[in-house]
Design a protein around this motif. Structure first.
Motif: not given
Length: 473
Positions: A258-262, A273-279
């Motif tokens: 769950s570190t990068f959200g859903g 998309a934002l969480g995936l950009r951080a990843k």
């Protein structure tokens, strides 16, 4: 989806009518942000007199400070119904429902016109320094419920004023009180001394001055939420044009699923998309992760110029030049010390509301509908609303705040049936608020799910833009 809560409301509440001697007094609203201005519009619609006190120089002062960030919510979820009626009479044209505004657009295209429509009811440069029952400090019981409120105000020119009110709605939010770096909730040792190199906001790298502060520098981002994701994505983009820019991402917890959200399972494509950009920033090496790192101190690096973060287990970060602390926000309760509030010891949210918004249990789409009942305090006709009502809980919906003030205005007007009849209308995909990708329309305007789903439905397609990931269902 319409959720109606009437006979099943928690802790059945019938409200307290205003004493006859106070009925002509205004209702003071603290804060001219989205929820505070909506409260004023709702009060006007009920025939009550609002007096909005805003510490900043204009409507949406706090929103404008993160104006470069695009919201997850669409315009359809960002306009209060009573406010829209007031604006329509002024010839206001509603923006397209499916567009995702930036904070600056929300403030300029909606909040400023709304404040203008409210006219003299809104005062700027008016900082509330205290709230009390007239002639009664917090200890005194005798005659308390019959007393109006006294709101102490300091104006921008230094003068002070006391306003007598029949009720108070505190919509001042939490923006002014960011949490410190220390993992124990206290400032880390050395944090105050290093203040000139610490920012508690998402940097606007579109501003040349701000960009120069971080370009080619060693940066630590501390935090694990959407704001941290936004900063990581922005710094990764900066590193593409200035490869000397390096980032360390400091997490108090370990790295897990769950570190990068859903991601592709997030009900909001823009947030996923934002969480995936951080990843992507981490996977590419543009951001290095320090996991399970609970900051207790900030010290000088061996090079004599940089700073190092020190964890409770003795680990030290690599030297950094700048620190971005995105560790959450908390409510300022200092000016409410003389009113009787019933607040949860953990979240600093109203006690009845707190279990409904516990971030360990609820997402934004699963919060139980609530209104005046859950927001009530021992001192009647005193309400914390909007983000402030959530205390330290991190996720808040604009629509939730609008429904809160609709119910509260009904209660203050004596319409207890309407106050208890909490109705919350949400689109099928949910409308969680929060920071989105930095002013990147392609990511923010990705298609929502084609059907079904409720709060946790998965997006059909998430487009992350050029040179970034694309996730299919």
């Amino acid at each position: 989806m319409v959720v109606t809560q009437a006979s099943t409301i928690i802790n059945v509440w019938r409200g307290v009518d205003v004493p006859a001697s106070n009925v002509e007094l205004p209702v003071v609203v603290i804060g001219a942000g989205p929820v505070g201005l909506a409260a004023a519009a709702q009060l006007l619609a009920r025939g009550l007199t609002p007096r909005v006190l805003e510490a900043g120089p204009q409507a949406g002062t706090a929103v404008r400070e993160w104006g470069h960030v695009r919201l997850f919510s669409r315009w359809a979820e960002l306009v209060d119904p009573a406010a829209e009626k007031l604006l329509a009479a002024e010839g206001w044209i509603r923006p397209p429902d499916d567009a995702y505004p930036t904070g600056a657009q929300w403030a300029e295209q909606y909040l400023r016109p709304l404040a203008d429509a409210l006219g003299d009811a809104v005062r700027f440069g008016a900082t509330v320094t205290g709230v009390a029952r007239a002639g009664r400090d917090r200890v005194v019981d005798a005659g308390r419920d019959e007393q109006p409120y006294v709101v102490q105000v300091r104006h921008a020119d230094g003068t002070e004023e006391r306003i007598t009110a029949q009720g108070v709605i505190d919509a001042s939010g939490t923006w002014s009180t960011p949490s410190p770096l220390g993992a124990d909730g206290l400032p880390a040792a050395g944090e105050r001394e290093a203040a000139g190199r610490i920012s508690y906001r998402i940097p606007d790298l579109g501003d040349p001055t701000v960009r120069a502060r971080y370009a080619g520098r060693r940066v630590a981002v501390v935090g694990s939420g959407a704001s941290a994701f936004t900063a990581l994505a922005a710094l990764a983009q900066l590193a593409q044009s200035d490869p000397a820019t390096s980032t360390q991402w400091v997490l108090r917890r370990g790295v897990g699923a769950s570190t990068f959200g859903g991601g592709d399972a997030d009900q909001l494509p823009a947030r996923g998309a934002l969480g995936l950009r951080a990843k992507a920033a981490v996977d590419s090496g543009q951001a290095r992760v320090l996991a399970g790192f609970r900051v207790t101190a900030i010290g000088r690096a061996d090079d004599g110029d940089g700073l190092v973060l020190v964890a409770d287990d003795g680990r030290r970060s690599e030297p950094v030049d700048e620190i971005i602390a995105l560790t959450g926000l908390r409510p300022d309760l200092s000016f409410l010390s003389e009113v009787r509030l019933d607040l949860d010891a953990r979240l600093s949210a109203p006690t009845t509301l707190a279990p409904l918004i516990d971030p360990n249990v609820h997402s934004c789409g699963t919060v139980y509908p609530h209104g005046a009942a859950e927001l009530a305090h021992p001192d009647d006709r005193m309400y914390l609303v909007g983000m402030k009502s959530y205390g330290r809980a991190p996720t808040f919906l604009a629509l939730t705040g609008y429904e809160q003030v609709r119910s509260v205005a009904a209660a203050l007007a004596g319409d207890h049936e309407a106050a208890a009849r909490v109705e919350l209308t949400l689109p099928e995909t949910g409308v969680c608020g929060g920071a989105g990708v930095l002013d990147e329309p392609d990511a923010a305007e990705a298609e929502a799910p084609a059907g079904g789903g409720g709060c946790c439905g998965a997006p059909a397609v998430v487009s992350l833009g050029a040179n970034l990931l694309s996730v299919a269902r």
